[in-house]
Design an enzyme around this catalytic site. Sequence first.
Site, short mmCIF file in Angstrom:
data_model
loop_
_atom_site.label_atom_id
_atom_site.label_comp_id
_atom_site.label_asym_id
_atom_site.label_seq_id
_atom_site.Cartn_x
_atom_site.Cartn_y
_atom_site.Cartn_z
N VAL A 65 3.49 6.98 -32.31
CA VAL A 65 4.66 7.82 -32.63
C VAL A 65 4.39 8.82 -33.76
CG1 VAL A 65 6.38 6.21 -31.72
CG2 VAL A 65 5.69 6.04 -34.13
N ASN A 91 12.14 1.81 -32.06
CA ASN A 91 11.91 0.47 -32.62
C ASN A 91 10.58 0.36 -33.38
OD1 ASN A 91 11.83 -2.74 -32.42
ND2 ASN A 91 9.96 -1.98 -31.45
N SER A 143 16.74 -1.41 -41.40
CA SER A 143 16.51 -2.75 -41.94
C SER A 143 17.51 -2.97 -43.06
CB SER A 143 15.09 -2.84 -42.53
OG SER A 143 14.95 -4.01 -43.31
N TYR A 156 8.15 0.34 -47.54
CA TYR A 156 8.96 -0.02 -46.36
C TYR A 156 10.44 0.29 -46.59
CZ TYR A 156 11.00 -3.03 -42.72
OH TYR A 156 11.73 -3.50 -41.65
N ALA A 157 10.97 -0.18 -47.71
CA ALA A 157 12.41 0.00 -47.96
C ALA A 157 12.77 1.48 -48.07
CB ALA A 157 12.80 -0.75 -49.24
N SER A 159 11.24 3.94 -46.60
CA SER A 159 11.19 4.55 -45.25
C SER A 159 12.43 4.18 -44.45
CB SER A 159 9.91 4.11 -44.51
OG SER A 159 9.99 2.76 -44.10
N LYS A 160 12.90 2.94 -44.58
CA LYS A 160 14.06 2.51 -43.80
C LYS A 160 15.36 3.11 -44.34
CE LYS A 160 12.03 -0.07 -40.65
NZ LYS A 160 12.09 0.25 -39.22
N ILE A 189 14.45 -12.11 -38.20
CA ILE A 189 13.98 -12.51 -36.89
C ILE A 189 12.47 -12.78 -36.95
CG2 ILE A 189 13.68 -11.69 -34.51
CD1 ILE A 189 16.41 -10.03 -35.52
N1 LIG Z 1 11.76 -8.86 -37.49
C1 LIG Z 1 12.70 -8.63 -38.37
O1 LIG Z 1 13.34 -9.56 -38.90
C2 LIG Z 1 13.03 -7.20 -38.75
C3 LIG Z 1 13.88 -7.01 -39.87
C4 LIG Z 1 14.23 -5.71 -40.22
C5 LIG Z 1 13.76 -4.63 -39.47
N2 LIG Z 1 12.93 -4.85 -38.40
C6 LIG Z 1 12.45 -3.66 -37.66
O2 LIG Z 1 12.47 -3.89 -36.25
C7 LIG Z 1 11.37 -3.21 -35.65
C8 LIG Z 1 10.54 -4.20 -34.83
O3 LIG Z 1 10.06 -5.22 -35.69
P1 LIG Z 1 9.21 -6.49 -35.17
O4 LIG Z 1 9.48 -7.58 -36.12
O5 LIG Z 1 9.44 -6.69 -33.72
O6 LIG Z 1 7.70 -5.95 -35.44
P2 LIG Z 1 6.33 -6.21 -34.65
O7 LIG Z 1 5.25 -5.92 -35.64
O8 LIG Z 1 6.32 -7.53 -33.97
O9 LIG Z 1 6.33 -5.06 -33.52
C9 LIG Z 1 6.15 -3.71 -33.84
C10 LIG Z 1 5.60 -2.98 -32.62
O10 LIG Z 1 5.43 -1.59 -32.97
C11 LIG Z 1 4.14 -1.17 -32.51
N3 LIG Z 1 3.66 -0.06 -33.34
C12 LIG Z 1 3.15 -0.12 -34.59
N4 LIG Z 1 2.77 1.11 -34.99
C13 LIG Z 1 3.05 1.96 -33.98
C14 LIG Z 1 2.88 3.36 -33.79
N5 LIG Z 1 2.31 4.13 -34.73
N6 LIG Z 1 3.29 3.92 -32.61
C15 LIG Z 1 3.85 3.15 -31.64
N7 LIG Z 1 4.02 1.81 -31.76
C16 LIG Z 1 3.62 1.22 -32.92
C17 LIG Z 1 3.27 -2.41 -32.64
O11 LIG Z 1 2.08 -2.33 -31.85
C18 LIG Z 1 4.23 -3.50 -32.16
O12 LIG Z 1 4.21 -3.65 -30.76
C19 LIG Z 1 10.59 -2.54 -36.79
O13 LIG Z 1 10.99 -1.19 -36.93
C20 LIG Z 1 11.00 -3.34 -38.01
O14 LIG Z 1 10.90 -2.62 -39.21
C21 LIG Z 1 12.56 -6.09 -38.04
#
Ligand SMILES: NC(=O)c1ccc[n+]([C@@H]2O[C@H](COP(=O)([O-])OP(=O)(O)OC[C@H]3O[C@@H](n4cnc5c(N)ncnc54)[C@H](O)[C@@H]3O)[C@@H](O)[C@H]2O)c1
Length: 269
Positions: A65, A91, A143, A156-157, A159-160, A189
């Site tokens: 992306v 996402n 987030s 991270y914070a 950016s979000k 999660i």
């Molecule tokens: N898991 C949580 O509790 C949580 C909490 C707050 C926010 N989030 C947000 O939810 C989203 C998903 O989180 P997750 O826990 O499933 O993470 P994850 O790391 O399991 O999955 C992230 C996915 O994004 C892909 N990715 C990474 N860089 C990329 C790029 N440059 N281009 C395209 N794809 C790319 C990765 O290959 C992976 O498949 C994220 O944006 C994360 O910040 C998650």
Amino acid sequence: MIIDLNGKVAVVTGAGRGIGRQIALTLAREGVRTIALDVRQDLLDELGSQFAELGYEGAQYICDVRDALRVTEVVREASELFGRIDILVNNAGVASGGVVESLSEDVWDANMDINLKGTFLMCKAVAPIMKAQGAGRILNAASFAAIVPAFGSAAYASSKAAVKQFTRVLAGELGPWNITVNCYSPGMIPTEMNHFAELSEERQNRLLDTLTLRRWGSKDDVCSLICFLASDHASYITGTMIDVSGGKLATQIPKAAYDVAAQRDVKAQ
Ligand SMILES: NC(=O)c1ccc[n+]([C@@H]2O[C@H](COP(=O)([O-])OP(=O)(O)OC[C@H]3O[C@@H](n4cnc5c(N)ncnc54)[C@H](O)[C@@H]3O)[C@@H](O)[C@H]2O)c1
């Protein structure tokens, strides 16, 4: 209330694993033709096999992306494939960190480029298609760190928090074309991003003590919100952030209620 997404077309970034994969599978299960993007071909191949086994309609494209040219190319191909794009889920994200004094520029840039610039580039590419349709739904992963950051999470914070503000700006720009733009804050999660499930019991308890519902969230908790926000039922919701984190931001010391409840249970025995 029946949520009917049948026949719509969605693009989901970072759909190779974690929450993104579950979003792609859920939308496809609901009859949405779902185009999954990720940087990892092996994960996309796995997802493609799942789609084939389940008889879901969609496609998978390798796409970083951060890469403006590739984003433009993939969005064009995706819109030609099914003739439209109704739903965009930004996402894809990373969560690397460190305290500011020792935080490298590379880590800072990765968070900003993937979480924020990636969201911007995808929206920029998809917006003209949605405008031509006179409808669309854009959903950005923020987030709770956008509001209450954790120690060592400056990159991270920040950016979000920027994703949250970007969401509001874009909602304002796209309102006249009946396009809603919202963000959501998932948590907590367990995924490969945070490895919550592998922490020691003590550290897990410390994190759970911050949640009003005091349990880990599931990917499906996020998917339910995505389906609702993508549906006609959410047509009057735009420019907002919805928290799906078991009440992470709701109360100051959620554990107090659990302590009281535990004492009552003891007395009742
Ligand atoms: N898991 C949580 O509790 C949580 C909490 C707050 C926010 N989030 C947000 O939810 C989203 C998903 O989180 P997750 O826990 O499933 O993470 P994850 O790391 O399991 O999955 C992230 C996915 O994004 C892909 N990715 C990474 N860089 C990329 C790029 N440059 N281009 C395209 N794809 C790319 C990765 O290959 C992976 O498949 C994220 O944006 C994360 O910040 C998650």
